[in-house]
Design a protein around this motif. Structure first.
Motif, PDB file in Angstrom:
ATOM      1  N   SER A 172      16.761  80.551  44.502  1.00 10.42           N
ATOM      2  CA  SER A 172      17.116  81.570  43.518  1.00 10.42           C
ATOM      3  C   SER A 172      15.989  82.590  43.355  1.00 10.42           C
ATOM      4  O   SER A 172      14.808  82.244  43.394  1.00 10.42           O
ATOM      5  CB  SER A 172      17.398  80.911  42.165  1.00 10.42           C
ATOM      6  OG  SER A 172      17.638  81.910  41.193  1.00 10.42           O
ATOM      7  N   ILE A 196      15.867  84.218  40.567  1.00 11.50           N
ATOM      8  CA  ILE A 196      15.714  84.277  39.106  1.00 11.50           C
ATOM      9  C   ILE A 196      14.436  83.511  38.774  1.00 11.50           C
ATOM     10  O   ILE A 196      14.430  82.297  38.650  1.00 11.50           O
ATOM     11  CB  ILE A 196      16.921  83.645  38.383  1.00 11.50           C
ATOM     12  CG1 ILE A 196      18.216  84.278  38.840  1.00 11.50           C
ATOM     13  CG2 ILE A 196      16.737  83.672  36.875  1.00 11.50           C
ATOM     14  CD1 ILE A 196      18.768  85.377  38.029  1.00 11.50           C
ATOM     15  N   CYS A 233      13.251  80.867  27.833  1.00 17.63           N
ATOM     16  CA  CYS A 233      13.489  82.222  28.342  1.00 17.63           C
ATOM     17  C   CYS A 233      12.407  82.588  29.350  1.00 17.63           C
ATOM     18  O   CYS A 233      11.215  82.470  29.068  1.00 17.63           O
ATOM     19  CB  CYS A 233      13.501  83.230  27.200  1.00 17.63           C
ATOM     20  SG  CYS A 233      13.889  84.915  27.737  1.00 17.63           S
ATOM     21  N   ARG A 268      17.861  89.989  31.355  1.00 17.81           N
ATOM     22  CA  ARG A 268      18.852  90.622  32.226  1.00 17.81           C
ATOM     23  C   ARG A 268      19.330  91.883  31.517  1.00 17.81           C
ATOM     24  O   ARG A 268      19.570  91.880  30.308  1.00 17.81           O
ATOM     25  CB  ARG A 268      20.027  89.672  32.471  1.00 17.81           C
ATOM     26  CG  ARG A 268      21.085  90.252  33.393  1.00 17.81           C
ATOM     27  CD  ARG A 268      22.161  89.234  33.739  1.00 17.81           C
ATOM     28  NE  ARG A 268      21.592  88.253  34.659  1.00 17.81           N
ATOM     29  CZ  ARG A 268      21.926  86.955  34.662  1.00 17.81           C
ATOM     30  NH1 ARG A 268      22.812  86.479  33.804  1.00 17.81           N
ATOM     31  NH2 ARG A 268      21.379  86.137  35.533  1.00 17.81           N
ATOM     32  N   TYR A 290      22.306  94.602  31.421  1.00 16.42           N
ATOM     33  CA  TYR A 290      23.668  94.964  31.816  1.00 16.42           C
ATOM     34  C   TYR A 290      23.863  96.460  31.628  1.00 16.42           C
ATOM     35  O   TYR A 290      23.495  97.014  30.592  1.00 16.42           O
ATOM     36  CB  TYR A 290      24.703  94.228  30.951  1.00 16.42           C
ATOM     37  CG  TYR A 290      24.884  92.789  31.325  1.00 16.42           C
ATOM     38  CD1 TYR A 290      25.723  92.435  32.381  1.00 16.42           C
ATOM     39  CD2 TYR A 290      24.226  91.781  30.632  1.00 16.42           C
ATOM     40  CE1 TYR A 290      25.883  91.104  32.734  1.00 16.42           C
ATOM     41  CE2 TYR A 290      24.385  90.455  30.980  1.00 16.42           C
ATOM     42  CZ  TYR A 290      25.216  90.120  32.032  1.00 16.42           C
ATOM     43  OH  TYR A 290      25.380  88.805  32.387  1.00 16.42           O
ATOM     44  N   LEU A 316      20.807  94.013  26.712  1.00 13.90           N
ATOM     45  CA  LEU A 316      19.766  93.124  27.190  1.00 13.90           C
ATOM     46  C   LEU A 316      19.996  91.718  26.652  1.00 13.90           C
ATOM     47  O   LEU A 316      20.335  91.557  25.467  1.00 13.90           O
ATOM     48  CB  LEU A 316      18.388  93.608  26.724  1.00 13.90           C
ATOM     49  CG  LEU A 316      17.836  94.856  27.390  1.00 13.90           C
ATOM     50  CD1 LEU A 316      18.582  96.091  26.947  1.00 13.90           C
ATOM     51  CD2 LEU A 316      16.369  95.015  27.097  1.00 13.90           C
ATOM     52  N   ILE A 362      17.336  85.214  29.666  1.00  9.88           N
ATOM     53  CA  ILE A 362      17.837  84.351  30.738  1.00  9.88           C
ATOM     54  C   ILE A 362      16.894  83.155  30.885  1.00  9.88           C
ATOM     55  O   ILE A 362      15.674  83.316  30.841  1.00  9.88           O
ATOM     56  CB  ILE A 362      17.887  85.144  32.067  1.00  9.88           C
ATOM     57  CG1 ILE A 362      18.771  86.375  31.930  1.00  9.88           C
ATOM     58  CG2 ILE A 362      18.323  84.268  33.235  1.00  9.88           C
ATOM     59  CD1 ILE A 362      20.221  86.089  31.630  1.00  9.88           C
ATOM     60  N   GLY A 389      19.310  80.898  35.256  1.00 16.03           N
ATOM     61  CA  GLY A 389      20.086  82.133  35.233  1.00 16.03           C
ATOM     62  C   GLY A 389      21.085  82.188  34.095  1.00 16.03           C
ATOM     63  O   GLY A 389      21.832  83.151  33.959  1.00 16.03           O
ATOM     64  N   GLU A 443      22.489  82.735  30.388  1.00 15.09           N
ATOM     65  CA  GLU A 443      22.174  83.641  29.285  1.00 15.09           C
ATOM     66  C   GLU A 443      21.894  82.875  28.000  1.00 15.09           C
ATOM     67  O   GLU A 443      22.565  81.899  27.688  1.00 15.09           O
ATOM     68  CB  GLU A 443      23.331  84.611  29.065  1.00 15.09           C
ATOM     69  CG  GLU A 443      23.559  85.503  30.260  1.00 15.09           C
ATOM     70  CD  GLU A 443      24.756  86.408  30.096  1.00 15.09           C
ATOM     71  OE1 GLU A 443      25.534  86.246  29.135  1.00 15.09           O
ATOM     72  OE2 GLU A 443      24.911  87.286  30.959  1.00 15.09           O
ATOM     73  N   GLN A 445      22.060  89.253  22.030  1.00 13.53           N
ATOM     74  CA  GLN A 445      22.183  90.373  22.963  1.00 13.53           C
ATOM     75  C   GLN A 445      21.755  91.661  22.258  1.00 13.53           C
ATOM     76  O   GLN A 445      22.273  91.994  21.203  1.00 13.53           O
ATOM     77  CB  GLN A 445      23.611  90.467  23.494  1.00 13.53           C
ATOM     78  CG  GLN A 445      23.987  89.210  24.282  1.00 13.53           C
ATOM     79  CD  GLN A 445      25.337  89.313  24.921  1.00 13.53           C
ATOM     80  OE1 GLN A 445      25.503  90.044  25.875  1.00 13.53           O
ATOM     81  NE2 GLN A 445      26.309  88.577  24.380  1.00 13.53           N
TER      82      GLN A 445
END
Length: 130
Positions: A2, A4, A58, A62, A64, A84, A87, A91, A93, A115
Motif C-alpha cells: 500500500s 497509504i 491517524c 485524504r 476529496y 478533508l 485516514i 486506508g 476513514e 470531515q
C-alpha cells in the motif's frame, strides 16, 4: 504494498506547483469563467487540521474533490470545494473525532463529525500581502 503511509506524497518545487495551478487557471479561462469567479484555493486552519491528525491511529488526511452550488459575486456557480478526512494505516476513514468531556477527565468517542469542509475560498479570501 500500500502507498497509504505517513510519508505519502512529495514536496514539489515552486515551478512545478505553478505549472499545476496554471493549468487549472488556463482551463477556467478557456471556459470563459472570469478570474473573480474562479475558485483558486480553500483554506483550513491548523487547529482543525491538528484535531484530525491528533486522532488515535491517524496517519494522514485524504482530500476529496467536491462541488456545490454557491453564490459568488451575486451569481450562482457550481463551486469546487474539498472535503478533508483523517485516514488510518489501513486506508480507513476516521469519520468521528474524539472530543474531551466537559470535565476534561478523558476522551469520549463519537462526539464530533470528522470531515472538514467549508474553508474560506480564494477569491475573495486571497493573500494580498507581498
Amino acid at each position: 504494498m500500500s502507498r497509504i503511509t505517513s510519508g505519502a506524497g512529495r514536496f514539489i518545487s515552486e515551478e512545478e506547483a505553478n505549472e499545476f495551478k496554471g493549468a487549472y487557471q488556463k482551463r477556467k479561462k478557456e471556459q470563459q469563467i472570469p478570474d473573480e469567479d474562479t475558485v483558486r484555493s480553500e483554506f483550513f486552519g491548523s487547529d482543525n487540521l491538528q484535531q484530525i491528525l491528533n486522532e488515535p491511529g491517524c496517519i494522514g488526511i485524504r482530500v476529496y474533490h467536491a462541488k456545490r452550488r454557491e453564490t459568488i459575486n451575486g451569481r450562482e456557480h457550481l463551486v469546487p470545494r474539498v472535503v478533508l478526512v483523517g485516514i488510518d494505516k489501513t486506508g480507513k476513514e476516521i469519520l468521528q473525532l474524539t472530543v474531551p468531556t466537559e470535565a476534561g477527565m478523558k476522551d469520549m468517542p463519537g462526539g464530533k463529525e470528522g470531515q472538514l469542509a467549508d474553508g474560506p475560498i480564494c477569491p475573495p479570501e486571497c493573500n494580498t500581502g507581498g
